[in-house]
Design an enzyme around this catalytic site. Structure first.
Site, PDB file in Angstrom:
ATOM      1  N   ASP A  70       0.862  -1.176   0.000  1.00  0.00           N
ATOM      2  CA  ASP A  70       0.000   0.000   0.000  1.00  0.00           C
ATOM      3  C   ASP A  70       0.906   1.236   0.000  1.00  0.00           C
ATOM      4  O   ASP A  70       2.135   1.137   0.093  1.00  0.00           O
ATOM      5  CB  ASP A  70      -0.924  -0.023   1.223  1.00  0.00           C
ATOM      6  CG  ASP A  70      -2.215   0.746   0.989  1.00  0.00           C
ATOM      7  OD1 ASP A  70      -2.227   1.652   0.135  1.00  0.00           O
ATOM      8  OD2 ASP A  70      -3.206   0.457   1.670  1.00  0.00           O
ATOM      9  N   GLU A 110     -10.606   6.441   5.050  1.00  0.00           N
ATOM     10  CA  GLU A 110      -9.534   5.922   5.897  1.00  0.00           C
ATOM     11  C   GLU A 110      -9.599   6.480   7.321  1.00  0.00           C
ATOM     12  O   GLU A 110     -10.658   6.559   7.934  1.00  0.00           O
ATOM     13  CB  GLU A 110      -8.184   6.179   5.232  1.00  0.00           C
ATOM     14  CG  GLU A 110      -8.048   5.457   3.908  1.00  0.00           C
ATOM     15  CD  GLU A 110      -6.641   5.436   3.410  1.00  0.00           C
ATOM     16  OE1 GLU A 110      -5.928   4.465   3.694  1.00  0.00           O
ATOM     17  OE2 GLU A 110      -6.248   6.385   2.716  1.00  0.00           O
TER      18      GLU A 110
END
Length: 878
Positions: A339, A542
């Site tokens: 990521d 997020e």
């Protein structure tokens, strides 16, 4: 604790309707899972091809070490040039959320194609003098449609798709998304998210299909099949490479912490958190993205013990989970990608050093900053030459990259601008057919929790008052990852074909019978037949949407603007006007009082920009048109209490399931208000819901006394951790007091100040926040400072005044929580002179900040530019 599935213990809890009420045909229902006692060896729908393997080996044998590492590096559009691709033989690139060609928010399809084509051409030039070529590959975050591209179709987020009970619908959405991505010349997307979210506090909850691993298993497979097709169609135009993410258990962290720690047993990992990956790999997914989170378990060993900094359980550094399980046990032979800058969070690594993570098994490193990715390239080459990283590990990574590129037919496809779909890209991206599919998905995702007195469907001739904070708000409908990272600033200009719920109601009943008054400031309820109250969460993505452990799960408790929605419902109830509530949310939240005050209550999740999908079901059809019923059923348990954050159905395929420490058994007061699978249809003749039991908030203890000022930064330094975060700065950056800090959103330097210790902060024009965080992460009750008449005070020297609002706050929830705008004051300050800024805590409290739980006593954030020097920061009383 051992539990088995239970029915609601409270006799007032509503019963679930018949399983087939308003559902698709039974053959579309997800198949039951079987318990796994070990990791299964999987058979991919896209098997090994000896011819591909031979071609890969031939090319691999001709590559230099530097060229091999270049194939492993994936920079971001804003930090990469075509010349970099030629020099470093970069194998792929990506565009992050909010990064567009030339910085143009509304870049056209042609702009995107030209950008991708330019990097593709640079790669072709890089191999011109070699006896082989390696095509370039472009990746993007297309998590609910091609959501970074202006004019593209935006679909409901996964939590809504999980409610539809229709895997074929998900497959069709995958087909449509793949076509739109391919029409912009791109090859690879970072979707689907196949997490199994188990804690409602997690800011990425809506990216999962639901808490039920059976649903995640079915929908993960369906989306991969739609995006990629079979082994032959993957090579054709219109298909893209899928990525399963995030490996593994990011939805099972303690307290729902984003990038937090999962402590689940390996059995829970296999049987709950891995199910979407198992199905997706079998469907042929060619890429798996690793999670930012950690897994604390004895099996998660340190693959290089004896280092100065022991392994810290981050999955990005887990050889057990990446190599031993994913690659060896499951047999996954595609790309394992990191990521965004996530390798930097592994002990012993940094933004420019990924050695330990590479040895754990990462094949492609997503590294954003220009200096960082160049440093990763240099350090990886050096580690191989020094024997720290075996050449076999590099060859494994590059073999996988080349294998996936060949399976995708990249050697046979023409340059991006000459592909069939890109030539007609403007007709594919955002096509009427795809928008109709998104509208269908929104319609099928709606879950009806209450319909007392058969109020629904509404008459098309009704006089309708449309109110509530989400009534006329496309950003609330779409949620995060919509054109920008947070998605909180999108409007009709960004989504030109979009319609808010208010827009859709006007189109149904006519503007003369519809009044839109989101805050109920002007309209008189007496003049209407019904109120349509659209309430819901602001957009977030997020960590910006993650709720801290001490936060309530009550919708009205979370923000003052949400509490105003509850007040609107109370006023309508007093006026006697029946209310139909439509709740836009990325997760189940406690909203029992809102349900009690509504004659009908609909959960619409994050339905996307086509509000007609909501009104299709709320209103009776036009004469001769098809009637639509409520098809959606809850993919996650609905909370009965404000603290039911991690209460989930016991998985029926696990008869000996033991509730892990991170969760709460669904029993007693934690029995879900509505269980998984609940949802009414218009045909139901169930008795009225009645008044549901309300969970009263706990009484706050007295404010603790104040024994002096609260130091944040002064001549003696700081007791806090100073950090910077924000736009594309996924791993928050430490701010030192003794030297410079450089990142893409903020630059800091030590600065001389009257009090001896100061900082110079240059905000660079992207969403950014500088903050002081508790070193333990624990909050403090600072209401005593408020009671004592305290102020937040600091010295500021304005070198370049802020171009946008610059907020002061005492939390770390930008932009989810409010702040006090200091920009007008700072613009009036004498240029270049130190000025004392003093903000009463009463102003911060009035803005909605929770002074009972403060883990960040000082934050400055802005989306513009500014150059400030700050010093002598603290909370002080008169």
């Amino acid at each position: 604790m051992t539990t088995t599935p239970t029915s609601p213990a409270d006799p007032t809890a509503p019963a679930a309707p018949a399983a087939d009420a308003g559902r698709p045909a039974p053959d579309t229902a997800p198949a039951a899972l079987r318990p796994l006692t070990e990791w299964p060896r999987l058979t991919s729908a896209i098997p090994r091809d000896p011819e591909v393997e031979a071609r890969v080996a031939e090319i691999l044998g001709q590559l230099t070490l530097e060229e091999k590492v270049g194939q492993m590096i994936q920079p971001e559009l804003a930090e990469l040039t075509p010349e970099d691709v030629r020099e470093y033989r970069i194998g792929s690139a990506l565009n992050g959320a909010g990064i567009w060609p030339g910085g143009k928010r509304h870049a056209s399809v042609a702009d995107w194609v030209d950008t991708v084509d330019g990097f593709w051409s640079a790669a072709e030039e890089a191999w011109r003098d070699r006896p082989f070529r390696i095509p370039f590959m472009w990746a993007t975050d297309a998590v609910h449609g091609h959501n970074n591209v202006h004019g593209a179709t935006v679909f409901p987020h996964n939590i809504g798709l999980g409610a539809t009970g229709d895997p074929d619908l998900v497959r069709r959405i995958g087909v449509a998304t793949g076509r739109e991505v391919a029409a912009t010349g791109m090859d690879w997307i970072f979707a689907p998210t196949v997490t199994t979210p188990r804690d409602r506090r997690w800011g990425r909850y809506y990216e999962g299909y639901g808490e039920d691993p059976t649903v995640v298993h079915a929908y993960g497979r369906a989306m991969v099949e739609g995006l990629q097709g079979d082994v032959e169609s993957l090579r054709a135009d219109g298909k893209v490479l899928a990525t399963l993410k995030h490996w593994i258990a990011d939805g099972g962290t303690e307290h729902g912490a984003d990038r937090g720690t999962a402590r689940a047993s390996e059995d829970v990992l296999r049987n709950i958190h891995a199910q979407g990956f198992l199905a997706g790999i079998e469907a042929g997914a060619q890429s798996v993205m690793v999670s930012f989170s950690s897994w604390e378990n004895p099996a998660n060993y340190d693959h290089t013990p004896g280092r100065a900094e022991p392994y810290n359980d981050k999955v990005h550094g887990s050889r057990y989970l990446i190599t031993d399980v994913l690659k060896d046990a499951l047999g996954f032979d595609g790309i394992v990608i990191s990521d965004w800058d996530a390798h930097a969070e592994v002990a012993g690594c940094s933004a420019g050093d990924a050695g330990y993570a590479v040895n754990a098994g990462l094949d492609v490193l997503m590294v954003a900053g220009r200096e960082a990715w160049q440093s990763v390239h240099r350090s990886t080459v050096r580690y191989v030459r020094e024997g720290v990283i075996p050449m076999a590990r590099i060859d494994d990574a590059v073999t996988r990259v080349l294998r996936v590129k060949m399976r995708a037919g990249l050697w046979d496809k023409p340059r991006p601008r000459e592909r069939a779909l890109t030539r007609s890209g403007a007709g594919v991206v955002g096509s009427a057919e795809h928008r109709a599919l998104s509208r269908e998905a929104a319609r099928k995702s709606l879950v009806l929790l209450k319909n007392d007195s058969g109020l629904l469907p509404l008459s098309r001739t009704a006089r309708v008052l449309v109110t509530g904070s989400a009534a006329d708000d496309l950003s609330k409908q779409c949620g995060g990852w919509t054109l920008t990272w947070q998605g909180d600033d999108v409007d009709h200009a960004d989504l030109p074909e979009g319609a808010t719920v208010a827009d859709a109601v006007r189109a149904v009943v006519g503007a003369d019978r519809c009044v839109v008054d989101p805050a109920l400031e002007h309209a008189d309820p007496a003049g209407f037949d019904v109120a349509l109250v659209v309430l819901g969460e602001d957009a977030y993505a997020e960590m910006r949407g993650t709720l801290k452990p001490w936060r309530s799960l009550g919708y009205a408790d979370l923000k003052q603007s949400y509490a105003r929605d509850l007040e609107v419902l109370r006023r309508l109830d007093t006026a006697g006007l029946p209310a139909v509530s439509v709740f836009l949310t990325g997760r189940p939240l406690y909203c029992t009082e809102e349900i009690n005050l509504s004659a009908a209550f609909v959960v619409a999740w994050l339905p996307g920009p086509y509000g007609q999908g909501v009104t299709d079901v709320l209103f009776a059809p036009e004469p001769g048109a098809p009637a639509h019923d409520f098809q959606g059923r809850l993919p996650s348990s609905w909370p009965r209490t404000r603290d039911s954050a991690a209460v989930n159905r016991v998985p029926p395929h696990l008869p000996d399931y033991r509730v892990p420490p991170e969760e709460t058994a669904p029993e007693g007061r934690y029995t879900p208000l509505f269980p998984v699978g609940h949802g009414l249809s218009l045909r139901d003749t169930a008795p009225a819901t009645g008044t549901l039991p309300v969970d009263l908030p706990p009484e706050a203890p007295p404010a603790p006394p104040v024994d002096g000022p609260l130091r944040v930064l002064d001549a003696a330094g700081t007791p806090y951790r100073l950090k910077v975060g924000g736009h594309n700065t996924w791993s928050r950056v430490d701010v030192p007091l003794t030297g410079p800090m450089r990142c893409t959103i903020v630059r800091s330097d030590p600065a001389p100040a009257p009090e001896g210790t100061g900082l110079s902060l240059r905000f660079l024009g992207n969403p950014a926040f500088f903050y002081a965080e508790s070193p333990t992460g624990a909050p403090a009750d600072l209401r005593g400072h408020l009671a004592a008449g305290g102020h937040v005070r600091f010295l500021a020297r304005v070198i370049e005044p802020p171009t946008h609002a610059l907020f002061l706050a005492c939390h770390d929830d930008y932009p989810a929580q409010p702040g006090v705008d200091l920009a007008p004051l700072l613009r009036q300050a004498p240029p270049g002179e130190w000025t004392r800024v003093s903000v009463p805590l009463t102003e911060l409290a009035a803005a909605g900040m929770d002074l009972r739980h403060v883990d960040v006593p000082f934050m400055l954030y802005t989306e513009g530019t500014a150059l400030l020097e700050i010093a002598d920061i603290g909370w002080r009383t008169p």
